[in-house]
Design a protein around this motif. Sequence first.
Motif: not given
Length: 115
Positions: A32-40
């Motif tokens: 769920d974290f990795v899918r966030q735009a900021a994480a990408q």
Amino acid sequence: MILIGIEHLGIMVLEIWGRPEFQAQAFGMPLDFVRQAAAQTALANQGIYNGMLGGTLIASQWLLNGPGRLTTSALLLIFVIIVAIFGSLTVNRRIFWLQGVPSIVTLIVLLVTLA
């Protein structure tokens, strides 16, 4: 040196263009974290650094000769070792084994050839 450069180019590909499922698994982060735009965006930024490092490791072997090549190689390997130690302490211990140990072995071989 070239193998370590190729490894970092592979890390770049995973960080910039990898599927979130692979990124989450590889870096031990929640999907769920990795899918966030900021994480990408953060992963892509790291990917650029890894790609530039990999490219520099490889290019230095062809573009430099003599002491300049040895000094550049040693500095880049030390950089990778420091980053691997930091990454193993803050993200996942596997980073040290996957990035740090090969760089340490390569640095030792480099230093032995100088002696």
